[in-house]
Motif scaffolding. Structure first.
Motif, PDB file in Angstrom:
ATOM      1  N   GLU A 127      -1.822 -10.321 -16.422  1.00 16.24           N
ATOM      2  CA  GLU A 127      -2.426  -9.002 -16.611  1.00 16.24           C
ATOM      3  C   GLU A 127      -1.420  -8.071 -17.275  1.00 16.24           C
ATOM      4  OE1 GLU A 127      -3.440  -4.796 -15.321  1.00 16.24           O
ATOM      5  OE2 GLU A 127      -1.604  -5.978 -15.108  1.00 16.24           O
ATOM      6  N   LEU A 128      -1.900  -7.238 -18.219  1.00 19.39           N
ATOM      7  CA  LEU A 128      -1.094  -6.219 -18.878  1.00 19.39           C
ATOM      8  C   LEU A 128      -1.805  -4.883 -18.742  1.00 19.39           C
ATOM      9  CD1 LEU A 128      -0.341  -8.053 -22.263  1.00 19.39           C
ATOM     10  CD2 LEU A 128       1.116  -8.028 -20.226  1.00 19.39           C
ATOM     11  N   HIS A 129      -1.046  -3.836 -18.435  1.00 16.09           N
ATOM     12  CA  HIS A 129      -1.667  -2.518 -18.422  1.00 16.09           C
ATOM     13  C   HIS A 129      -0.669  -1.433 -18.780  1.00 16.09           C
ATOM     14  CE1 HIS A 129      -0.276  -2.604 -14.111  1.00 16.09           C
ATOM     15  NE2 HIS A 129      -0.129  -1.298 -14.280  1.00 16.09           N
ATOM     16  N   LEU A 130      -1.207  -0.314 -19.218  1.00 18.25           N
ATOM     17  CA  LEU A 130      -0.434   0.886 -19.453  1.00 18.25           C
ATOM     18  C   LEU A 130      -0.519   1.736 -18.194  1.00 18.25           C
ATOM     19  CD1 LEU A 130       1.053   1.859 -22.057  1.00 18.25           C
ATOM     20  CD2 LEU A 130      -0.847   3.463 -22.373  1.00 18.25           C
ATOM     21  N   ASP A 131       0.628   2.252 -17.744  1.00 17.48           N
ATOM     22  CA  ASP A 131       0.733   3.026 -16.511  1.00 17.48           C
ATOM     23  C   ASP A 131       1.242   4.416 -16.871  1.00 17.48           C
ATOM     24  OD1 ASP A 131       1.444   4.155 -14.047  1.00 17.48           O
ATOM     25  OD2 ASP A 131       2.209   2.277 -13.235  1.00 17.48           O
ATOM     26  N   VAL A 132       0.484   5.439 -16.480  1.00 17.94           N
ATOM     27  CA  VAL A 132       0.846   6.821 -16.791  1.00 17.94           C
ATOM     28  C   VAL A 132       0.950   7.603 -15.485  1.00 17.94           C
ATOM     29  CG1 VAL A 132       0.216   8.922 -18.032  1.00 17.94           C
ATOM     30  CG2 VAL A 132      -0.391   6.675 -18.984  1.00 17.94           C
ATOM     31  N   MET A 133       2.050   8.321 -15.295  1.00 21.72           N
ATOM     32  CA  MET A 133       2.219   9.186 -14.128  1.00 21.72           C
ATOM     33  C   MET A 133       2.427  10.622 -14.600  1.00 21.72           C
ATOM     34  SD  MET A 133       4.511   6.948 -11.454  1.00 21.72           S
ATOM     35  CE  MET A 133       4.117   8.081 -10.134  1.00 21.72           C
ATOM     36  N   VAL A 134       1.612  11.529 -14.046  1.00 19.41           N
ATOM     37  CA  VAL A 134       1.642  12.935 -14.440  1.00 19.41           C
ATOM     38  C   VAL A 134       1.691  13.790 -13.184  1.00 19.41           C
ATOM     39  CG1 VAL A 134       0.475  14.715 -15.761  1.00 19.41           C
ATOM     40  CG2 VAL A 134       0.174  12.319 -16.414  1.00 19.41           C
ATOM     41  N   ALA A 135       2.741  14.514 -12.921  1.00 20.55           N
ATOM     42  CA  ALA A 135       4.009  14.528 -13.636  1.00 20.55           C
ATOM     43  C   ALA A 135       4.928  13.465 -13.025  1.00 20.55           C
ATOM     44  CB  ALA A 135       4.651  15.907 -13.506  1.00 20.55           C
ATOM     45  N   PRO A 136       5.974  13.078 -13.735  1.00 21.88           N
ATOM     46  CA  PRO A 136       6.875  12.061 -13.178  1.00 21.88           C
ATOM     47  C   PRO A 136       7.633  12.603 -11.975  1.00 21.88           C
ATOM     48  CG  PRO A 136       7.787  12.997 -15.186  1.00 21.88           C
ATOM     49  CD  PRO A 136       6.402  13.539 -15.063  1.00 21.88           C
ATOM     50  N   PRO A 137       7.993  11.726 -11.044  1.00 19.64           N
ATOM     51  CA  PRO A 137       8.793  12.181  -9.898  1.00 19.64           C
ATOM     52  C   PRO A 137      10.131  12.734 -10.354  1.00 19.64           C
ATOM     53  CG  PRO A 137       7.899   9.979  -9.530  1.00 19.64           C
ATOM     54  CD  PRO A 137       7.669  10.300 -10.966  1.00 19.64           C
ATOM     55  N   PRO A 138      10.677  13.708  -9.641  1.00 19.72           N
ATOM     56  CA  PRO A 138      12.011  14.218  -9.993  1.00 19.72           C
ATOM     57  C   PRO A 138      13.041  13.095  -9.989  1.00 19.72           C
ATOM     58  CG  PRO A 138      10.947  15.641  -8.368  1.00 19.72           C
ATOM     59  CD  PRO A 138      10.097  14.414  -8.485  1.00 19.72           C
ATOM     60  N   ARG A 139      14.053  13.222 -10.832  1.00 20.22           N
ATOM     61  CA  ARG A 139      15.108  12.218 -10.920  1.00 20.22           C
ATOM     62  C   ARG A 139      15.758  12.015  -9.551  1.00 20.22           C
ATOM     63  NH1 ARG A 139      12.550  12.266 -14.782  1.00 20.22           N
ATOM     64  NH2 ARG A 139      13.183  12.183 -16.975  1.00 20.22           N
ATOM     65  N   GLY A 140      15.989  10.757  -9.225  1.00 20.61           N
ATOM     66  CA  GLY A 140      16.636  10.431  -7.974  1.00 20.61           C
ATOM     67  C   GLY A 140      15.690  10.252  -6.806  1.00 20.61           C
ATOM     68  N   ARG A 141      14.397  10.532  -7.012  1.00 17.97           N
ATOM     69  CA  ARG A 141      13.425  10.340  -5.942  1.00 17.97           C
ATOM     70  C   ARG A 141      12.601   9.090  -6.220  1.00 17.97           C
ATOM     71  NH1 ARG A 141      10.155  15.673  -4.530  1.00 17.97           N
ATOM     72  NH2 ARG A 141       9.264  14.146  -3.071  1.00 17.97           N
ATOM     73  N   PRO A 142      12.144   8.383  -5.189  1.00 25.22           N
ATOM     74  CA  PRO A 142      11.369   7.154  -5.414  1.00 25.22           C
ATOM     75  C   PRO A 142      10.042   7.449  -6.100  1.00 25.22           C
ATOM     76  CG  PRO A 142      11.334   7.776  -3.094  1.00 25.22           C
ATOM     77  CD  PRO A 142      12.339   8.663  -3.756  1.00 25.22           C
ATOM     78  N   LEU A 143       9.532   6.450  -6.844  1.00 28.33           N
ATOM     79  CA  LEU A 143       8.252   6.591  -7.526  1.00 28.33           C
ATOM     80  C   LEU A 143       7.089   6.651  -6.537  1.00 28.33           C
ATOM     81  CD1 LEU A 143       8.617   4.099 -10.525  1.00 28.33           C
ATOM     82  CD2 LEU A 143       8.649   6.589 -10.624  1.00 28.33           C
ATOM     83  N   ARG A 185       0.837  -1.205   0.000  1.00 27.54           N
ATOM     84  CA  ARG A 185       0.000   0.000   0.000  1.00 27.54           C
ATOM     85  C   ARG A 185       0.875   1.260   0.000  1.00 27.54           C
ATOM     86  NH1 ARG A 185      -3.679   3.046   3.453  1.00 27.54           N
ATOM     87  NH2 ARG A 185      -5.713   3.152   2.430  1.00 27.54           N
ATOM     88  N   HIS A 186       0.609   2.150  -0.985  1.00 22.66           N
ATOM     89  CA  HIS A 186       1.491   3.280  -1.190  1.00 22.66           C
ATOM     90  C   HIS A 186       0.716   4.442  -1.799  1.00 22.66           C
ATOM     91  CE1 HIS A 186       1.371   1.272  -5.103  1.00 22.66           C
ATOM     92  NE2 HIS A 186       1.726   2.433  -5.640  1.00 22.66           N
ATOM     93  N   LYS A 187       1.414   5.534  -2.027  1.00 25.77           N
ATOM     94  CA  LYS A 187       0.824   6.708  -2.668  1.00 25.77           C
ATOM     95  C   LYS A 187       1.915   7.423  -3.459  1.00 25.77           C
ATOM     96  CE  LYS A 187       1.644   9.446   1.503  1.00 25.77           C
ATOM     97  NZ  LYS A 187       1.055  10.253   2.594  1.00 25.77           N
ATOM     98  N   HIS A 188       1.477   8.296  -4.339  1.00 21.85           N
ATOM     99  CA  HIS A 188       2.387   9.148  -5.097  1.00 21.85           C
ATOM    100  C   HIS A 188       2.090  10.582  -4.669  1.00 21.85           C
ATOM    101  CE1 HIS A 188       3.183   5.573  -7.461  1.00 21.85           C
ATOM    102  NE2 HIS A 188       1.877   5.438  -7.634  1.00 21.85           N
ATOM    103  N   ASP A 189       3.043  11.184  -3.998  1.00 24.61           N
ATOM    104  CA  ASP A 189       2.773  12.455  -3.335  1.00 24.61           C
ATOM    105  C   ASP A 189       2.399  13.570  -4.298  1.00 24.61           C
ATOM    106  OD1 ASP A 189       3.242  11.456  -0.740  1.00 24.61           O
ATOM    107  OD2 ASP A 189       5.405  11.678  -1.003  1.00 24.61           O
ATOM    108  N   ASP A 190       3.060  13.638  -5.446  1.00 21.90           N
ATOM    109  CA  ASP A 190       2.871  14.780  -6.336  1.00 21.90           C
ATOM    110  C   ASP A 190       2.408  14.386  -7.736  1.00 21.90           C
ATOM    111  OD1 ASP A 190       3.832  16.704  -4.395  1.00 21.90           O
ATOM    112  OD2 ASP A 190       5.831  15.882  -4.762  1.00 21.90           O
ATOM    113  N   ALA A 191       2.144  13.118  -7.970  1.00 18.79           N
ATOM    114  CA  ALA A 191       1.799  12.659  -9.314  1.00 18.79           C
ATOM    115  C   ALA A 191       0.421  11.996  -9.333  1.00 18.79           C
ATOM    116  CB  ALA A 191       2.850  11.669  -9.827  1.00 18.79           C
TER     117      ALA A 191
END
Length: 256
Positions: free
Chosen positions: A96-112, A44-50
């Motif tokens: 299972e196959l899926h397309l995954d889109v993240m907007v905006a991507p995390p800055p380089r060097g930071r975890p997804l 269980r997780h989240k994406h803070d800015d995406a």
């Protein structure tokens, strides 16, 4: 620039959750994902800015989205706003196959992703799961039908995500450009597309990359219908025409 990028699930691991980056832009990150029976992506997780979107290409995903369980079938879209806890896993038979889109991507060097607490809820928007076939379509050009899977009106303010179906007798689009990045992911059939001074034929599981300002035009040369996902990043502002026609022709002039 590789304008056509192939998603080949057979190149990914068959015994665990695996993913392949198809486009890593400042505007978004697009990946093709394969998950066999029994796989777990992240706890269980989240994406803070995406914001995150999935489109299920094949098989079935089990998704816990902000405390609500969903079994998500092929042909469905998932929208996960930034900050929303979720977990996807794969107890069903098959792959299972899926397309995954993240907007905006995390800055380089930071975890997804960052871990979410067991009782953590919410985010700045409302996530959802929708079957594409349940979304009304509209004819935007003769023989060119569109379903809006996610956009500003459904809470996805950073990207417009659409499903297009093009009949072989459709006239196609003239030369044009966009002020935003555009991506096509081919679901079925063949799309003939001219990008700058090159001609391409995109087929199932190809990602077509159209950066802002690059002239292009496309049509379905048949023999059957063609369908593809469309991403506009960022979504044009209300009242702004998405396309600007151009009179494009390659010349031998040099500016060197």
């Amino acid at each position: 620039m590789d304008f056509i990028r192939r998603f080949d699930p057979d190149r990914l691991a068959g015994d665990r959750f695996d993913h392949h980056p198809l486009a890593d832009f400042e505007s978004c990150l697009i990946e093709g994902v394969r998950a066999p029976h029994g796989a777990v992506a992240y706890e269980r997780h989240k994406h803070d800015d995406a914001d995150q979107l999935y489109y299920i290409l094949d098989g079935r995903m089990s998704l816990d989205l902000d405390g609500v369980h969903h079994d998500v079938d092929a042909g469905s879209v998932v929208f996960i706003p930034a900050g929303t806890p979720h977990r996807n896993h794969y107890p069903h038979d098959g792959t299972e196959l899926h397309l995954d889109v993240m907007v905006a991507p995390p800055p380089r060097g930071r975890p997804l992703a960052t871990p979410a607490e067991p009782d953590e809820r919410g985010g700045p928007g409302t996530g959802y799961v929708r079957a594409a076939e349940d979304i009304p379509g509209m004819e935007v050009l003769p023989g060119f039908h569109m379903r809006v899977l996610a956009d500003r009106e459904t809470g996805s303010g950073r990207v417009s995500f659409r499903l297009a179906t093009v009949e072989p007798d459709s006239p196609g689009t003239p030369w044009h450009i966009h002020d935003f990045d555009q991506f096509y992911f081919i679901l079925d059939g063949t799309l003939d597309i001219d990008i700058a001074d090159r001609h391409y034929r995109a087929v199932k599981n190809d990602l077509v990359v159209l950066p802002a300002g690059v002239p292009h035009r496309n049509r379905n040369a048949g023999p059957g219908p063609e369908s593809h996902l469309v991403l506009l990043v960022p979504e044009p502002l209300p009242g702004t025409p998405p396309d600007r026609e151009v009179d494009f022709a390659a010349t031998t002039r040099s500016f060197g």
